[in-house]
Design a protein around this motif. Sequence first.
Motif, PDB file in Angstrom:
ATOM      1  N   LEU A 121     -46.772  25.545 -31.145  1.00 44.41           N
ATOM      2  CA  LEU A 121     -46.734  26.764 -31.563  1.00 44.41           C
ATOM      3  C   LEU A 121     -47.430  28.456 -31.648  1.00 44.41           C
ATOM      4  CD1 LEU A 121     -50.345  23.769 -33.422  1.00 44.41           C
ATOM      5  CD2 LEU A 121     -47.845  24.563 -34.852  1.00 44.41           C
ATOM      6  N   PHE A 122     -47.826  28.278 -30.561  1.00 42.38           N
ATOM      7  CA  PHE A 122     -47.869  29.416 -29.487  1.00 42.38           C
ATOM      8  C   PHE A 122     -46.845  30.592 -29.910  1.00 42.38           C
ATOM      9  CE2 PHE A 122     -47.118  32.271 -26.138  1.00 42.38           C
ATOM     10  CZ  PHE A 122     -48.253  33.737 -26.693  1.00 42.38           C
ATOM     11  N   TRP A 123     -45.254  30.237 -29.457  1.00 47.13           N
ATOM     12  CA  TRP A 123     -44.498  30.158 -30.186  1.00 47.13           C
ATOM     13  C   TRP A 123     -44.227  30.192 -30.997  1.00 47.13           C
ATOM     14  CZ3 TRP A 123     -42.408  26.251 -26.705  1.00 47.13           C
ATOM     15  CH2 TRP A 123     -42.358  25.578 -25.059  1.00 47.13           C
TER      16      TRP A 123
ATOM     17  N   THR B 108     -43.628  34.932 -33.201  1.00 42.73           N
ATOM     18  CA  THR B 108     -42.209  34.710 -33.597  1.00 42.73           C
ATOM     19  C   THR B 108     -42.396  35.065 -35.586  1.00 42.73           C
ATOM     20  OG1 THR B 108     -40.998  32.949 -32.228  1.00 42.73           O
ATOM     21  CG2 THR B 108     -39.355  33.829 -33.971  1.00 42.73           C
ATOM     22  N   LEU B 109     -43.458  34.180 -36.380  1.00 44.94           N
ATOM     23  CA  LEU B 109     -43.382  34.341 -37.622  1.00 44.94           C
ATOM     24  C   LEU B 109     -43.856  35.928 -37.670  1.00 44.94           C
ATOM     25  CD1 LEU B 109     -43.642  33.163 -39.941  1.00 44.94           C
ATOM     26  CD2 LEU B 109     -46.091  32.664 -39.906  1.00 44.94           C
ATOM     27  N   ILE B 110     -45.180  35.765 -36.948  1.00 45.12           N
ATOM     28  CA  ILE B 110     -45.638  37.808 -36.527  1.00 45.12           C
ATOM     29  C   ILE B 110     -45.187  38.540 -36.794  1.00 45.12           C
ATOM     30  CG2 ILE B 110     -47.283  39.200 -35.561  1.00 45.12           C
ATOM     31  CD1 ILE B 110     -48.589  37.013 -34.379  1.00 45.12           C
ATOM     32  N   LEU B 111     -43.852  38.651 -35.983  1.00 43.30           N
ATOM     33  CA  LEU B 111     -43.212  39.638 -35.765  1.00 43.30           C
ATOM     34  C   LEU B 111     -41.358  39.607 -36.963  1.00 43.30           C
ATOM     35  CD1 LEU B 111     -41.154  41.307 -34.450  1.00 43.30           C
ATOM     36  CD2 LEU B 111     -39.821  39.397 -32.931  1.00 43.30           C
ATOM     37  N   ALA B 112     -41.118  38.424 -38.090  1.00 42.15           N
ATOM     38  CA  ALA B 112     -40.917  37.878 -39.208  1.00 42.15           C
ATOM     39  C   ALA B 112     -41.328  38.657 -40.312  1.00 42.15           C
ATOM     40  CB  ALA B 112     -39.820  36.667 -38.962  1.00 42.15           C
TER      41      ALA B 112
ATOM     42  N   GLN C 140     -45.482  22.887 -36.926  1.00 42.57           N
ATOM     43  CA  GLN C 140     -44.187  22.871 -36.611  1.00 42.57           C
ATOM     44  C   GLN C 140     -43.425  22.919 -37.065  1.00 42.57           C
ATOM     45  OE1 GLN C 140     -44.035  24.968 -33.972  1.00 42.57           O
ATOM     46  NE2 GLN C 140     -42.347  24.699 -33.293  1.00 42.57           N
ATOM     47  N   SER C 141     -42.496  21.545 -38.321  1.00 41.56           N
ATOM     48  CA  SER C 141     -41.519  21.712 -39.094  1.00 41.56           C
ATOM     49  C   SER C 141     -41.482  22.627 -39.918  1.00 41.56           C
ATOM     50  CB  SER C 141     -41.513  20.406 -39.732  1.00 41.56           C
ATOM     51  OG  SER C 141     -41.785  19.238 -38.577  1.00 41.56           O
ATOM     52  N   MET C 142     -43.392  22.942 -40.548  1.00 40.72           N
ATOM     53  CA  MET C 142     -43.149  24.297 -41.607  1.00 40.72           C
ATOM     54  C   MET C 142     -42.536  25.904 -41.399  1.00 40.72           C
ATOM     55  SD  MET C 142     -45.881  25.543 -44.630  1.00 40.72           S
ATOM     56  CE  MET C 142     -45.662  27.012 -45.070  1.00 40.72           C
ATOM     57  N   LEU C 143     -43.013  25.623 -40.372  1.00 39.93           N
ATOM     58  CA  LEU C 143     -42.997  27.221 -39.472  1.00 39.93           C
ATOM     59  C   LEU C 143     -41.115  27.084 -38.679  1.00 39.93           C
ATOM     60  CD1 LEU C 143     -45.672  27.607 -36.731  1.00 39.93           C
ATOM     61  CD2 LEU C 143     -45.305  29.110 -39.644  1.00 39.93           C
ATOM     62  N   GLU C 144     -40.503  25.944 -38.904  1.00 43.13           N
ATOM     63  CA  GLU C 144     -39.406  26.382 -38.269  1.00 43.13           C
ATOM     64  C   GLU C 144     -38.762  26.204 -39.546  1.00 43.13           C
ATOM     65  OE1 GLU C 144     -38.973  23.419 -34.109  1.00 43.13           O
ATOM     66  OE2 GLU C 144     -38.509  22.448 -36.872  1.00 43.13           O
ATOM     67  N   GLU C 145     -38.640  25.691 -40.825  1.00 44.20           N
ATOM     68  CA  GLU C 145     -38.013  26.011 -41.914  1.00 44.20           C
ATOM     69  C   GLU C 145     -38.342  27.926 -42.787  1.00 44.20           C
ATOM     70  OE1 GLU C 145     -36.056  23.912 -43.086  1.00 44.20           O
ATOM     71  OE2 GLU C 145     -36.450  22.541 -41.716  1.00 44.20           O
ATOM     72  N   LEU C 146     -39.744  28.199 -42.658  1.00 46.88           N
ATOM     73  CA  LEU C 146     -39.501  29.775 -42.703  1.00 46.88           C
ATOM     74  C   LEU C 146     -38.750  30.521 -41.562  1.00 46.88           C
ATOM     75  CD1 LEU C 146     -43.481  29.860 -42.804  1.00 46.88           C
ATOM     76  CD2 LEU C 146     -41.495  30.358 -44.775  1.00 46.88           C
ATOM     77  N   LEU C 147     -38.419  30.255 -40.539  1.00 48.61           N
ATOM     78  CA  LEU C 147     -37.889  31.008 -39.183  1.00 48.61           C
ATOM     79  C   LEU C 147     -36.588  31.137 -39.728  1.00 48.61           C
ATOM     80  CD1 LEU C 147     -40.626  31.273 -36.574  1.00 48.61           C
ATOM     81  CD2 LEU C 147     -40.677  32.663 -38.258  1.00 48.61           C
TER      82      LEU C 147
END
Length: 233
Positions: free
Chosen positions: A46-48, A52-56, A143-150
Amino acid sequence: MNSHKSRLSHHNNLWILWFDITLYIGVMFLIREVYFLQFNFITNGLFWSFSTLILATFLLKVRGITWKEIGLRKPDSFKKALLATIFIFSFTIISILIFQMLKDSLSLNISPDQSQQQAASKFGDMSDNWGLFLIIIPFIWLQSMLEELLDRGFLINWFEKALSSTWFATVFAVIVQALIFGFRHSYDLSERSITVALIGLAMGIGYVCFGRNLWPLIIAHCILNTMSMLDRV
């Protein structure tokens, strides 16, 4: 003169987008070199993803784009969203089954799947441990949600923009994000990396074919990961 300036501006914008992509992918992989031993794998994962989400999110803001514009919005039709979710889920399962049949029939020279052993080291012994499953699964969904966003929301759109949003750009974006998605989960050519890449490919196709709304992908991804975790209990 104005036409020349317009072409020059467009050219400069493309270079900026490729810089964004290079920076984004570099951070996406390099951040995974940071591992806090005092925390478990889920916390580090989740930290990773949040890093990455912050950068995106920063790149979106700088380019004047919102998450809503690239798919994090209420579906126009819940019926269509449900059908999209069912299609994406079914297409993913069928793709994986076809790969398994081809792998066995063609004796493809790839590393065996070691996900069961990896899961035990990452999540602990989940055999008959429903308490652990219930604790872990909300974080798996997140994590699944974050992967789809990214991977789908950000990467596909940025690759398309960097290639001038042609049909080739869309095909390229869907395929390359799937390869990145698969490699990032295994760092080798293995059953796991190919399976994850197929999931990324199915999600990417679903994204561009069903109105570019991220919620059907997120739901389908959550269901797939729930089934994977249930298989370990």
